[in-house]
Design an enzyme around this catalytic site. Sequence first.
Site: not given
Length: 324
Positions: A180, A152
């Site tokens: 996440h 990410d």
Amino acid sequence: MAKEPVRVLVTGAAGQIGYALVPMIARGVMLGPNQPVILHMLDIPPAAEALNGVKMELVDAAFPLLKGVVATTDVVEACTGVNIAIMVGGFPRKEGMERKDVMSENVTMFRFLLLPMQVLVVANPANTNALILKEFAPSIPEKNFTCLTRLDHNRALGQISERLNVQVSDVKNVIIWGNHSSTQYPDVSHATVKTHSGEKAVPELVADDAWLKGEFITIVQRRGAAIIKARKLSSALSASSSACDHIHDWVLGTPEGTWVSMGVYSDGSYNVPAGLIYSLPATCRSGEWTVVRGLSIDEDSRKKLDLTAEELTEEKALAYSCLS
């Protein structure tokens, strides 16, 4: 004097992420061009033949740094003597599935793994899987369990790079807070870009708060789902590369003045509930990570940090219920 090989375990090594990851490790992307490695590859019995095929390809590629390969479906054999574990194997997320749908499948599998010293969990839900692993290995320090939010982090760097038409290597210090998942908070409040006249703040250069607080966050949060929709498969290439980045910086250190995002065991920093695996900004030295302290958090950011913490608290409760 030649270095001793580092033994690296990859679970789910016959899967698409494992297949992309193991040659990167063997080539030195993860631990550097002078560090020999011995790969330990673990998968489930139905994947044994495919796993052997991966081993054959590793031999055929003749990687100079690769000093041995263990390919097995036996957990004890796979984990014996290992220094670093990358937990890729997990029940696969498919299009339309929620993270909670796969959690009960993963919990049962992960609880029986024998663990080495440094652990990176990739298999989703990564934060909570890492927490469960920690629970079942009380003799291993909690700081040795991490999960992958570097993917990410790298996605956020890529979006800023494209928006400003700059080299991605010139962008630094974005932050991924929390899970996440789609509740994660990609934060560029403290991010900078290297320019000819020095480092400039990302918000100043972008000069579009609506984009930074809207579309940018949504793109990063939902990037995994977008890739699954486009490929009909998960993001194996970028996940593998980011896993290498995570371990590389954890073991070899982050550059001076630069932090990365890591899912780590919370000690209450930034008012994040202690006892969660939560993505925080961290620097690394000599194989140890340290949370970056003292960053300012505005009211809007505070709400986003709390929202993703709430989701992780719910996931933790669900995972523990699956274990009972």
